[in-house]
Design a protein around this motif. Structure first.
Motif, PDB file in Angstrom:
ATOM      1  N   ALA A 193       0.814  -1.216   0.000  1.00  0.00           N
ATOM      2  CA  ALA A 193       0.000   0.000   0.000  1.00  0.00           C
ATOM      3  C   ALA A 193       0.849   1.269   0.000  1.00  0.00           C
ATOM      4  CB  ALA A 193      -0.933   0.016   1.205  1.00  0.00           C
ATOM      5  N   ARG A 194       2.113   1.148   0.356  1.00  0.00           N
ATOM      6  CA  ARG A 194       2.979   2.336   0.320  1.00  0.00           C
ATOM      7  C   ARG A 194       3.127   2.868  -1.100  1.00  0.00           C
ATOM      8  NH1 ARG A 194       7.494   3.376   4.646  1.00  0.00           N
ATOM      9  NH2 ARG A 194       6.431   2.577   6.477  1.00  0.00           N
ATOM     10  N   ALA A 195       3.006   1.948  -2.054  1.00  0.00           N
ATOM     11  CA  ALA A 195       3.142   2.367  -3.452  1.00  0.00           C
ATOM     12  C   ALA A 195       1.924   3.180  -3.911  1.00  0.00           C
ATOM     13  CB  ALA A 195       3.322   1.143  -4.345  1.00  0.00           C
ATOM     14  N   MET A 196       0.840   3.182  -3.128  1.00  0.00           N
ATOM     15  CA  MET A 196      -0.346   3.971  -3.496  1.00  0.00           C
ATOM     16  C   MET A 196      -0.050   5.467  -3.417  1.00  0.00           C
ATOM     17  SD  MET A 196      -3.189   1.787  -1.322  1.00  0.00           S
ATOM     18  CE  MET A 196      -4.647   2.794  -1.500  1.00  0.00           C
ATOM     19  N   GLN A 197       0.952   5.845  -2.682  1.00  0.00           N
ATOM     20  CA  GLN A 197       1.236   7.260  -2.477  1.00  0.00           C
ATOM     21  C   GLN A 197       2.678   7.571  -2.874  1.00  0.00           C
ATOM     22  OE1 GLN A 197       0.204   7.987   1.622  1.00  0.00           O
ATOM     23  NE2 GLN A 197      -1.966   7.551   1.235  1.00  0.00           N
ATOM     24  N   ASP A 198       2.853   8.571  -3.730  1.00  0.00           N
ATOM     25  CA  ASP A 198       4.193   8.921  -4.197  1.00  0.00           C
ATOM     26  C   ASP A 198       4.863   9.832  -3.191  1.00  0.00           C
ATOM     27  OD1 ASP A 198       3.971   7.693  -6.931  1.00  0.00           O
ATOM     28  OD2 ASP A 198       2.266   9.071  -6.968  1.00  0.00           O
ATOM     29  N   THR A 199       5.530   9.203  -2.235  1.00  0.00           N
ATOM     30  CA  THR A 199       6.024   9.930  -1.069  1.00  0.00           C
ATOM     31  C   THR A 199       7.280  10.752  -1.358  1.00  0.00           C
ATOM     32  OG1 THR A 199       5.220   8.058   0.177  1.00  0.00           O
ATOM     33  CG2 THR A 199       6.644   9.605   1.355  1.00  0.00           C
ATOM     34  N   PHE A 200       7.339  11.938  -0.782  1.00  0.00           N
ATOM     35  CA  PHE A 200       8.587  12.707  -0.758  1.00  0.00           C
ATOM     36  C   PHE A 200       9.332  12.276   0.498  1.00  0.00           C
ATOM     37  CE2 PHE A 200       6.054  16.012  -3.089  1.00  0.00           C
ATOM     38  CZ  PHE A 200       6.889  16.150  -4.197  1.00  0.00           C
ATOM     39  N   TYR A 201      10.455  11.606   0.319  1.00  0.00           N
ATOM     40  CA  TYR A 201      11.241  11.166   1.482  1.00  0.00           C
ATOM     41  C   TYR A 201      12.259  12.225   1.855  1.00  0.00           C
ATOM     42  CZ  TYR A 201       9.097   6.613   1.053  1.00  0.00           C
ATOM     43  OH  TYR A 201       8.170   5.596   1.032  1.00  0.00           O
ATOM     44  N   LEU A 202      12.460  12.396   3.151  1.00  0.00           N
ATOM     45  CA  LEU A 202      13.439  13.358   3.654  1.00  0.00           C
ATOM     46  C   LEU A 202      14.547  12.572   4.336  1.00  0.00           C
ATOM     47  CD1 LEU A 202      10.947  15.962   5.211  1.00  0.00           C
ATOM     48  CD2 LEU A 202      12.155  16.134   3.029  1.00  0.00           C
ATOM     49  N   PRO A 203      15.723  13.201   4.555  1.00  0.00           N
ATOM     50  CA  PRO A 203      16.804  12.493   5.236  1.00  0.00           C
ATOM     51  C   PRO A 203      16.330  11.960   6.601  1.00  0.00           C
ATOM     52  CG  PRO A 203      17.573  14.622   4.422  1.00  0.00           C
ATOM     53  CD  PRO A 203      16.088  14.580   4.186  1.00  0.00           C
ATOM     54  N   GLY A 204      16.884  10.843   7.004  1.00  0.00           N
ATOM     55  CA  GLY A 204      16.452  10.226   8.265  1.00  0.00           C
ATOM     56  C   GLY A 204      15.164   9.455   8.011  1.00  0.00           C
ATOM     57  N   GLU A 205      14.392   9.291   9.047  1.00  0.00           N
ATOM     58  CA  GLU A 205      13.155   8.522   8.921  1.00  0.00           C
ATOM     59  C   GLU A 205      11.964   9.435   8.654  1.00  0.00           C
ATOM     60  OE1 GLU A 205      12.853   4.665  10.018  1.00  0.00           O
ATOM     61  OE2 GLU A 205      14.598   5.174   8.791  1.00  0.00           O
ATOM     62  N   TYR A 206      12.217  10.565   7.981  1.00  0.00           N
ATOM     63  CA  TYR A 206      11.150  11.552   7.819  1.00  0.00           C
ATOM     64  C   TYR A 206      10.573  11.594   6.403  1.00  0.00           C
ATOM     65  CZ  TYR A 206      12.484  13.175  12.410  1.00  0.00           C
ATOM     66  OH  TYR A 206      12.740  13.233  13.747  1.00  0.00           O
ATOM     67  N   VAL A 207       9.328  12.034   6.330  1.00  0.00           N
ATOM     68  CA  VAL A 207       8.655  12.242   5.033  1.00  0.00           C
ATOM     69  C   VAL A 207       7.860  13.548   5.124  1.00  0.00           C
ATOM     70  CG1 VAL A 207       8.384   9.756   4.614  1.00  0.00           C
ATOM     71  CG2 VAL A 207       6.541  11.012   5.767  1.00  0.00           C
ATOM     72  N   LEU A 208       7.505  14.120   3.949  1.00  0.00           N
ATOM     73  CA  LEU A 208       6.456  15.141   3.968  1.00  0.00           C
ATOM     74  C   LEU A 208       5.165  14.344   4.066  1.00  0.00           C
ATOM     75  CD1 LEU A 208       7.577  17.649   1.176  1.00  0.00           C
ATOM     76  CD2 LEU A 208       7.692  17.938   3.654  1.00  0.00           C
ATOM     77  N   ARG A 209       4.334  14.624   5.037  1.00  0.00           N
ATOM     78  CA  ARG A 209       3.187  13.745   5.258  1.00  0.00           C
ATOM     79  C   ARG A 209       2.355  13.619   3.982  1.00  0.00           C
ATOM     80  NH1 ARG A 209      -0.660  17.355   9.332  1.00  0.00           N
ATOM     81  NH2 ARG A 209      -1.294  18.882   7.782  1.00  0.00           N
TER      82      ARG A 209
END
Ligand code: DAH
Length: 349
Positions: free
Chosen positions: A148-164
């Motif tokens: 299901a993670r592929a359902m959303q085109d996530t912007f990943y940030l350094p570390g364990e962070y994302v733009l929600r």
């Protein structure tokens, strides 16, 4: 001397500025003025001539001085009146009808949605735009490598962070920070790597959660239909709850609203077409466990919807991209007056 007097009085009568009046004073009464010249003659006269001539010159001098003084006060008064007239401010005029600033339709609709949900007893919650992976995905029953993670085109940030990628992340924070029963909404920006006619890399969602004992799909349906009726100002809205999938709800549904689509327009609540407007479901037992709630004791529903879509439908705005172009002409056309704050009492539809 009589000629001199009538000459002077005529000149004084016809001047219209303080400067011209002062020039006349100098011309007649100044050190080498016309009246002063006459007085100088006194010295060369016989005593008996001196008396009558002196008296006459004095009268002349006094009359001219009086005329000058009188004219001076007339001119001063006129000057003051002209100034008062030109600097007049009418404090009773109404304020300008239109101020330059406008409220963006997204802000307005977020306020409208908030007013409706607040009237149903929902509190407001908030979370960060920069979110950690756990709140945005893992705690929402979407662990690493979950499809299901592929359902959303996530912007990943350094570390364990994302733009929600979804306001659903706020569900986790709020459920951990509050003791049930509770119901809250959370609106704000979300981010996905997507950019075309109908998608923007930044857009807005509003999330809702209701946790209590014995909550079921019937409550969810009632809440959603109540909201949509109030939002669109309709007595009835045709709704279709279509089975769907979200990792954090079970069962999951997508809600379609009945509408009439044509090339030129789209009418909500009429016709036989359907338009998807939100995702929802019963909160997954795994999610409840992740926030420390016992699924045998507590149940709840959740929903999430795109704000832009609702704005476009309600206010007939055709192109999503214009929302973010900061074009003042667009904002003037589609924006709202700053004091038109939506409330249930005044009506939000
Ligand atoms: N987060 C989902 C999305 O962005 C929308 C959603 C679906 C939110 C179901 C929910 C829910 O709370 O129960 O696509």
């Amino acid at each position: 001397m009589q000629d001199l007097l009538s000459q002077a009085l005529a000149a004084i009568g016809s001047v219209s500025t303080p400067d011209a009046l002062e020039a006349l004073r100098v011309q007649y009464l100044g050190k080498s003025g016309l009246v002063t010249e006459q007085m100088k003659k006194l010295g060369s006269l016989l005593p008996e001539e001196k008396k009558t001539f002196g008296a006459e010159v004095n009268v002349l001098k006094t009359k001219i001085a009086e005329a000058l003084e009188q004219k001076k006060s007339v001119l001063e008064k006129a000057g003051l009146e002209a100034r008062l007239a030109s600097e007049k401010i009418d404090v009773t005029l109404p304020i300008r009808p239109e101020t330059e600033g406008k409220i963006h339709p997204i802000s307005q609709v977020l306020e409208e949605m908030t007013a409706i949900f607040a009237s149903m007893g929902f509190a407001m919650e908030d979370g960060p735009d920069i979110e950690d992976d756990w709140h945005n995905f893992t705690a929402l029953n979407t662990p690493p490598n979950h499809p299901a993670r592929a359902m959303q085109d996530t912007f990943y940030l350094p570390g364990e962070y994302v733009l929600r990628t979804q306001t659903s992340a706020v569900q986790i924070r709020s459920m951990m920070n509050n003791k049930p029963p509770f119901k809250f909404i959370a609106g704000g920006r979300v981010y996905r790597s997507d950019w075309d006619m109908t998608h923007s890399p930044m857009f807005h969602q509003m999330e809702g959660v209701y946790i209590d004992k014995g909550i079921h799909m019937g409550h969810l349906k009632g809440c959603i239909s109540q909201f949509l009726k109030a939002f669109f100002g309709l007595e009835q809205v045709p709704l279709r709850f279509r089975p769907s999938f979200f990792p954090f709800t079970e069962p999951s549904a997508e809600v379609d609203i009945g509408c009439k689509k044509s090339k030129e327009s789209l009418e909500i609540g009429k016709g036989s077409d359907w338009l998807e407007i939100l995702g929802c479901g019963m909160i997954h037992p795994e999610v409840l466990k992740n926030v420390g709630l016992d699924p045998n004791e507590w149940q709840g529903f959740a929903f999430g919807m795109g704000v832009e879509r609702l704005v476009m439908l309600k206010y007939g705005i055709p192109d999503l991209r214009a929302f973010y172009e900061t074009d003042l002409r667009w904002l003037k056309n589609y924006g709202f007056r700053a004091l038109d704050i939506p409330t249930i009492a005044r009506g939000v539809a």
